[in-house]
Design a protein around this motif. Structure first.
Motif, PDB file in Angstrom:
ATOM      1  N   THR A  78       0.817  -1.212   0.000  1.00  0.00           N
ATOM      2  CA  THR A  78       0.000   0.000   0.000  1.00  0.00           C
ATOM      3  C   THR A  78       0.853   1.266   0.000  1.00  0.00           C
ATOM      4  O   THR A  78       0.343   2.345  -0.281  1.00  0.00           O
ATOM      5  N   LEU A  79       2.128   1.110   0.313  1.00  0.00           N
ATOM      6  CA  LEU A  79       3.019   2.271   0.312  1.00  0.00           C
ATOM      7  C   LEU A  79       3.255   2.762  -1.109  1.00  0.00           C
ATOM      8  O   LEU A  79       3.313   1.960  -2.043  1.00  0.00           O
ATOM      9  N   PRO A  80       3.431   4.062  -1.273  1.00  0.00           N
ATOM     10  CA  PRO A  80       3.822   4.563  -2.599  1.00  0.00           C
ATOM     11  C   PRO A  80       5.167   3.947  -2.999  1.00  0.00           C
ATOM     12  O   PRO A  80       6.007   3.651  -2.140  1.00  0.00           O
ATOM     13  N   ARG A  81       5.379   3.758  -4.292  1.00  0.00           N
ATOM     14  CA  ARG A  81       6.591   3.108  -4.787  1.00  0.00           C
ATOM     15  C   ARG A  81       7.856   3.766  -4.233  1.00  0.00           C
ATOM     16  O   ARG A  81       8.800   3.089  -3.844  1.00  0.00           O
ATOM     17  N   ARG A  82       7.876   5.083  -4.164  1.00  0.00           N
ATOM     18  CA  ARG A  82       9.081   5.792  -3.715  1.00  0.00           C
ATOM     19  C   ARG A  82       9.451   5.437  -2.281  1.00  0.00           C
ATOM     20  O   ARG A  82      10.623   5.444  -1.918  1.00  0.00           O
ATOM     21  N   LEU A  83       8.452   5.081  -1.458  1.00  0.00           N
ATOM     22  CA  LEU A  83       8.716   4.650  -0.079  1.00  0.00           C
ATOM     23  C   LEU A  83       8.940   3.150  -0.003  1.00  0.00           C
ATOM     24  O   LEU A  83       9.790   2.673   0.746  1.00  0.00           O
ATOM     25  N   ARG A 125       8.319   3.751   7.469  1.00  0.00           N
ATOM     26  CA  ARG A 125       8.146   3.077   8.759  1.00  0.00           C
ATOM     27  C   ARG A 125       6.961   3.658   9.527  1.00  0.00           C
ATOM     28  O   ARG A 125       6.200   2.916  10.151  1.00  0.00           O
ATOM     29  N   ARG A 126       6.794   4.984   9.490  1.00  0.00           N
ATOM     30  CA  ARG A 126       5.649   5.618  10.173  1.00  0.00           C
ATOM     31  C   ARG A 126       4.336   5.139   9.552  1.00  0.00           C
ATOM     32  O   ARG A 126       3.381   4.835  10.263  1.00  0.00           O
ATOM     33  N   ARG A 127       4.293   5.073   8.229  1.00  0.00           N
ATOM     34  CA  ARG A 127       3.063   4.625   7.562  1.00  0.00           C
ATOM     35  C   ARG A 127       2.746   3.161   7.894  1.00  0.00           C
ATOM     36  O   ARG A 127       1.587   2.818   8.079  1.00  0.00           O
ATOM     37  N   LEU A 128       3.776   2.319   7.947  1.00  0.00           N
ATOM     38  CA  LEU A 128       3.539   0.929   8.324  1.00  0.00           C
ATOM     39  C   LEU A 128       3.044   0.819   9.766  1.00  0.00           C
ATOM     40  O   LEU A 128       2.177   0.009  10.062  1.00  0.00           O
ATOM     41  N   ALA A 129       3.608   1.629  10.633  1.00  0.00           N
ATOM     42  CA  ALA A 129       3.159   1.622  12.029  1.00  0.00           C
ATOM     43  C   ALA A 129       1.694   2.069  12.102  1.00  0.00           C
ATOM     44  O   ALA A 129       0.911   1.522  12.872  1.00  0.00           O
ATOM     45  N   GLY A 130       1.312   3.032  11.266  1.00  0.00           N
ATOM     46  CA  GLY A 130      -0.084   3.463  11.204  1.00  0.00           C
ATOM     47  C   GLY A 130      -0.992   2.386  10.664  1.00  0.00           C
ATOM     48  O   GLY A 130      -2.121   2.220  11.122  1.00  0.00           O
ATOM     49  N   PHE A 131      -0.501   1.613   9.709  1.00  0.00           N
ATOM     50  CA  PHE A 131      -1.268   0.512   9.143  1.00  0.00           C
ATOM     51  C   PHE A 131      -1.539  -0.544  10.201  1.00  0.00           C
ATOM     52  O   PHE A 131      -2.622  -1.077  10.305  1.00  0.00           O
TER      53      PHE A 131
END
Length: 170
Positions: free
Chosen positions: A120-125, A161-167
């Motif tokens: 789900t992360l944008p490709r750049r991340l 990492r922040r986005r994964l933690a939010g997920f």
């Protein structure tokens, strides 16, 4: 790899790493194999100690070519949509009575959930996260693969990492 290319004595771990990177970028096992084959054929992997980073850079470039071609052919498809995967695995957990099967299915569920979260992360991340956390590249090596300054690599990794933690919190 099925193309008969002999990557040399240390090539298989390098090819495994390249395949994993391509798989996470493309979300498609068959496409990942083709991307890695194309990258391997185009890349000088015996270039000193930098063969791995050169191959991963080649994978990244071949992925971009693959993605452009795919988008041209099917503007409606979402390359990274894999909705339903965790639900299918969760259903298999509920259908079994065997404790070992439940543990195995739960592990698959966790892996599928993590894979979906990464996808789900944008490709750049996503590419930065995969190179650091799965392929265990240093910031400098990631910088070489992506042609980004080291500070930008670190910033994108922190954001991923922040986005994964939010997920995980949902």
């Amino acid at each position: 790899m099925q193309n008969g290319v002999n990557p040399g004595r240390d090539g298989m771990p390098m090819l495994d790493s390249a395949y994993n990177f391509a798989r996470f970028l493309s979300g498609d096992a068959e496409a990942a194999e083709h991307i890695v084959q194309a990258a391997f054929l185009r890349t000088d992997v015996d270039a000193g100690g930098r063969g791995r980073t050169r191959l991963l850079r080649g994978v990244r470039n071949c992925y971009r070519t693959w993605l452009t071609t795919r988008r041209r052919h099917d503007r409606q498809s979402d390359v990274f949509a894999h909705k339903g995967l965790p639900d299918a695995v969760a259903a298999s957990v509920l259908r079994t009575d065997d404790r070992a099967d439940k543990i195995s299915a739960a592990a698959k569920f966790d892996a599928a959930t993590i894979r979906c979260a990464i996808e789900t992360l944008p490709r750049r991340l996503r590419e930065i996260l995969v190179l650091r956390e799965i392929d265990l590249l240093s910031y400098r090596e990631i910088s070489e693969v992506t042609s980004l300054p080291t500070g930008e690599v670190m910033s994108r990794l922190a954001c991923a990492r922040r986005r994964l933690a939010g997920f995980a919190g949902h």
